[in-house]
Scaffold this motif. Structure first.
Motif, PDB file in Angstrom:
ATOM      1  N   ASP A  29      28.105  46.034-117.572  1.00 30.52           N
ATOM      2  CA  ASP A  29      28.413  46.122-116.100  1.00 30.52           C
ATOM      3  C   ASP A  29      30.032  46.505-116.029  1.00 30.52           C
ATOM      4  OD1 ASP A  29      29.723  43.805-116.986  1.00 30.52           O
ATOM      5  OD2 ASP A  29      29.629  42.969-115.029  1.00 30.52           O
ATOM      6  N   GLU A  30      30.405  46.717-114.676  1.00 29.20           N
ATOM      7  CA  GLU A  30      31.640  46.803-114.546  1.00 29.20           C
ATOM      8  C   GLU A  30      32.381  45.528-113.964  1.00 29.20           C
ATOM      9  OE1 GLU A  30      34.566  50.267-112.615  1.00 29.20           O
ATOM     10  OE2 GLU A  30      32.943  49.454-111.282  1.00 29.20           O
ATOM     11  N   GLU A  74      34.805  42.826-112.830  1.00 22.80           N
ATOM     12  CA  GLU A  74      35.982  42.920-111.616  1.00 22.80           C
ATOM     13  C   GLU A  74      36.777  41.732-111.714  1.00 22.80           C
ATOM     14  OE1 GLU A  74      33.894  45.563-108.364  1.00 22.80           O
ATOM     15  OE2 GLU A  74      34.110  43.376-107.953  1.00 22.80           O
ATOM     16  N   TRP A  75      37.886  41.626-111.986  1.00 24.54           N
ATOM     17  CA  TRP A  75      38.931  40.286-111.865  1.00 24.54           C
ATOM     18  C   TRP A  75      39.403  40.012-110.504  1.00 24.54           C
ATOM     19  CZ3 TRP A  75      37.516  42.888-115.900  1.00 24.54           C
ATOM     20  CH2 TRP A  75      37.202  42.193-117.236  1.00 24.54           C
ATOM     21  N   ASN A 115      45.945  42.341-103.533  1.00 25.38           N
ATOM     22  CA  ASN A 115      45.923  43.077-104.760  1.00 25.38           C
ATOM     23  C   ASN A 115      47.102  43.213-105.599  1.00 25.38           C
ATOM     24  OD1 ASN A 115      48.058  44.812-103.702  1.00 25.38           O
ATOM     25  ND2 ASN A 115      46.333  45.810-102.209  1.00 25.38           N
ATOM     26  N   ASP A 155      37.562  36.533-113.421  1.00 24.28           N
ATOM     27  CA  ASP A 155      36.335  37.505-113.300  1.00 24.28           C
ATOM     28  C   ASP A 155      35.542  37.189-112.110  1.00 24.28           C
ATOM     29  OD1 ASP A 155      33.568  36.752-114.971  1.00 24.28           O
ATOM     30  OD2 ASP A 155      35.809  35.760-115.571  1.00 24.28           O
ATOM     31  N   ARG A 156      34.840  38.080-111.498  1.00 23.43           N
ATOM     32  CA  ARG A 156      34.183  37.812-110.316  1.00 23.43           C
ATOM     33  C   ARG A 156      32.953  36.687-110.465  1.00 23.43           C
ATOM     34  NH1 ARG A 156      33.088  40.214-105.148  1.00 23.43           N
ATOM     35  NH2 ARG A 156      34.512  41.865-105.739  1.00 23.43           N
ATOM     36  N   THR A 164      39.875  42.694-102.641  1.00 23.87           N
ATOM     37  CA  THR A 164      40.186  43.882-103.576  1.00 23.87           C
ATOM     38  C   THR A 164      40.461  43.294-104.739  1.00 23.87           C
ATOM     39  OG1 THR A 164      41.559  44.797-101.615  1.00 23.87           O
ATOM     40  CG2 THR A 164      41.971  45.618-103.964  1.00 23.87           C
ATOM     41  N   PRO A 165      39.719  43.846-106.001  1.00 28.22           N
ATOM     42  CA  PRO A 165      39.707  43.632-107.403  1.00 28.22           C
ATOM     43  C   PRO A 165      41.100  43.732-107.962  1.00 28.22           C
ATOM     44  CG  PRO A 165      37.895  45.020-106.927  1.00 28.22           C
ATOM     45  CD  PRO A 165      38.836  45.064-105.623  1.00 28.22           C
ATOM     46  N   LYS A 215      39.764  46.281-112.962  1.00 30.61           N
ATOM     47  CA  LYS A 215      38.266  46.800-113.211  1.00 30.61           C
ATOM     48  C   LYS A 215      38.040  47.293-114.657  1.00 30.61           C
ATOM     49  CE  LYS A 215      36.645  47.903-108.545  1.00 30.61           C
ATOM     50  NZ  LYS A 215      36.037  48.937-107.682  1.00 30.61           N
ATOM     51  N   ARG A 216      36.961  46.860-115.232  1.00 31.79           N
ATOM     52  CA  ARG A 216      36.737  47.166-116.621  1.00 31.79           C
ATOM     53  C   ARG A 216      35.304  47.289-116.899  1.00 31.79           C
ATOM     54  NH1 ARG A 216      40.959  49.130-116.996  1.00 31.79           N
ATOM     55  NH2 ARG A 216      42.529  49.083-118.168  1.00 31.79           N
TER      56      ARG A 216
END
Length: 611
Positions: free
Chosen positions: A188-189, A191-192, A314, A382-383, A416-417, A420-421
């Protein structure tokens, strides 16, 4: 070279030579012929396809035989190779390493044995069910992913030294780690996100200042201070250039008060006579009308339909405001900040200022209650962890206080993340099992299984959104703070002006008393005596008030306080209240005008007594 290939080469050369001598009218036909040549060559000359696997394992005799086989594109050989790997993996005990990264991956004791839990191990269980293998956990010394500059006790160290066969965790794909490990297919991608204490008011402002931003308010204040002197200056310039004697030359305080009164939508007694000044007055009225209309509409919209916004949204806001934040030690955020090739490296100065805390505390609830709630830090996580954390906190608070809905969500999450990684599993560079695992992981991702597992234990509705909303919008004290400040400022200013008035009045009275004393001494030789109220005796009687004198004069008793001397020219000299006047009739015959002749002592006596 075979005979067919030689014949094909001769045909190509002949075609090229024939084209060189074509007439211009046949140029189009030549181009069409050349377009067909590659098709002919591809049809007759065999094309070597690239290898499907870029790095064969030299230690694997099956893989070596596969790459040396003449039938490289044969599906049967590939299937045989995959089946042989699956048979070799069957019943094997793999050494698995992971991270304590709830809820994605974590460990717990079960019957005295350390087992893995979380979404990552649920994916591993699918692989175990298909390939019939088992695993044992090998935990890193430190709960960190690792990088080129931070290898000690990390997951990357275990994989690079082949102490683990696979890392079952959602690991961020780091560029500098590829020289040590091999990543699986992307899961997955990641998101923090940022979570912080929910502010009492929106970042866009509240109360009376909310409709406009700071720049607009500054410009309005500048216009209020500048337009009054500008109008006064225009009046002076017009008066000096036109020499218009009918023009009313208003003073600067009158012009300033007109500007302020127009802002408050109040009338004005100023009536300019010149067209230029009239246009200037009208322009200010139009400007104020538009400005107040926008302000009223925006204030109404803000109090009814305003959207709640956070002061930190952000990473750029964190950098500009130098906001303190905390994150888990050894995760993607730390490596992105410390890597000079990353965008987040712009936050490295916050690390030097000790505004960033890389904590080893793995209890998210404890971090939320202590560092975030008490120290007002921003927590970057992370989300999935943030969403589960907020939902868990919401359930606890709702159980404690089920009535007050706003107390259920004391924390707010930025939309807003922060970073992203892409995340994936990882293997050692010499692994063979990625050939089996990666296609299965890719099928899980494409089938939506990974996304389903990430959201499985969460409600469909968003818990504690940034804008809580509500069925009603009641004004609170914080919405009227500016109103209170305006009132307090007005009263304080009025008190200060009153004190200054009293101070200057005392000064003026002392100055006037001194001047009168000097005048009495200077005029004592003329036989004129100025009576001061402070020196009068108890039995002294003051002169009658002006109102009584004028009433007697109007009723015909004017001779009791003055004499009249009429002249034949229409003007007469009269003594009114101890003052000499020339009474002159107006030219239109209606009314008369008083022209003073001298300042009598009776007026000075009346002034000193009444004051």
């Amino acid at each position: 070279m075979s005979a067919s290939e030689s014949q094909l080469q001769v045909n190509v050369n002949s075609a090229k030579k024939s084209v060189c001598f074509l007439w211009p009218s046949r140029l189009l036909l030549a181009l069409l012929c050349f377009n067909l040549l590659p098709t002919i060559v591809e049809a007759d000359v065999p094309v070597v396809q690239p290898e499907r696997f870029s790095r064969p394992a030299s230690k694997d005799p099956i893989a070596a035989g596969f790459y040396q086989s003449k039938e490289k594109n044969s599906q049967d050989v590939k299937d045989a190779y995959m089946e042989q790997l699956a048979n070799e993996l069957k019943g094997r005990m793999l050494k698995v390493t992971t991270l304590e990264d709830w809820p994605l991956s974590y460990t717990e004791r079960q019957n005295g044995t350390l087992v893995g839990r979380g979404v990552a191990f649920e994916l591993l269980e699918f692989l175990m069910e298909k390939f019939k293998f088992n695993y044992t956990l090998v935990m890193p010394e430190h709960n960190i992913v690792g990088s080129s500059n931070d290898m000690q006790g990390s997951i990357i160290e275990l994989l690079a030294t082949e102490k683990a066969d696979i890392a079952v965790a959602f690991l961020p794909i780091l560029a500098d780690a590829r020289q040590y490990i091999l990543y699986s297919a992307g899961l997955d991608e990641g998101e923090w996100m940022m979570i912080m204490v929910r502010p009492m008011e929106s970042a866009s402002g509240s109360g009376l200042l909310a409709p406009f931003n700071r720049d607009v308010w500054i410009l309005i204040l500048v216009s209020l201070l500048a337009v009054g002197p500008i109008i006064y200056g225009m009046l002076i310039v017009r008066y000096k250039m036109t020499k218009d004697k009918e023009q009313v030359l208003y003073t600067l305080p009158h012009c300033v008060w007109f500007v302020y009164g127009a802002l408050m939508k109040q009338g004005s007694t100023l009536s300019p006579t010149g067209d230029s000044t009239r246009i200037l007055f009208a322009s200010w009225w139009i400007f104020i009308t538009i400005l107040t209309s926008f302000y009223t509409a925006n204030l109404t919209a803000f109090l009814t339909l305003s959207k709640f916004t956070l002061p930190i949204n952000n990473a750029e806001d964190v950098r500009k405001k130098e906001k303190q934040f905390v994150t888990i030690r050894g995760n993607a955020i730390e490596y992105a900040i410390k890597n000079s090739d990353e965008t987040l490296n712009s936050l490295s100065f916050l690390v030097d200022k000790h505004l960033v805390e890389f904590t080893t505390n793995l209890n998210d609830s404890d971090i939320l209650m202590t560092t975030v709630s008490k120290k007002n830090y921003v927590y970057v996580r992370d989300r999935p962890a943030i969403e589960h954390l907020v939902y868990k906190d919401y359930l606890v608070r709702r159980k404690v206080n089920p009535i007050n809905e706003r107390s259920h969500c004391p924390f707010a999450t930025a939309t807003t993340p922060f970073l992203k990684r892409v995340r994936a599993f990882a293997y050692p560079n010499t692994t063979r099992w990625n050939t089996l695992f990666d296609p299965q992981l890719l099928n899980m991702v494409e089938g939506g299984l990974v996304k389903f597992k990430l959201l499985e234990n969460l409600p469909k509705a968003e818990i504690c959104p940034q804008n809580l909303g509500g069925t009603e919008r009641q004004l609170k004290n914080r919405d009227l703070v500016m109103t209170y400040l305006v009132m307090l400022t007005g009263f304080a200013t009025a008190i200060a002006v009153f004190v200054s008035e009293m101070f200057f009045r005392i000064l003026n009275e002392r100055k006037l008393s001194k001047e009168l004393s000097e005048a009495n001494r200077n005029r004592s030789t003329e036989g004129v005596t100025y009576v001061n109220a402070k020196t009068m005796g108890y039995g002294d009687s003051p002169p009658p008030p002006y109102a009584e004198i004028f009433s007697r004069h109007a009723s015909g008793g004017g001779s009791m306080f003055g004499s009249s001397i009429d002249s034949g020219s229409g003007a007469s000299r009269r003594m009114i209240n101890g003052r000499d006047y020339m009474v002159v009739k107006e030219r239109n015959g209606i009314g008369s005008q008083l022209i003073p002749i001298r300042a009598p002592s009776a007026a000075i006596f009346q002034y000193t007594y009444t004051n």
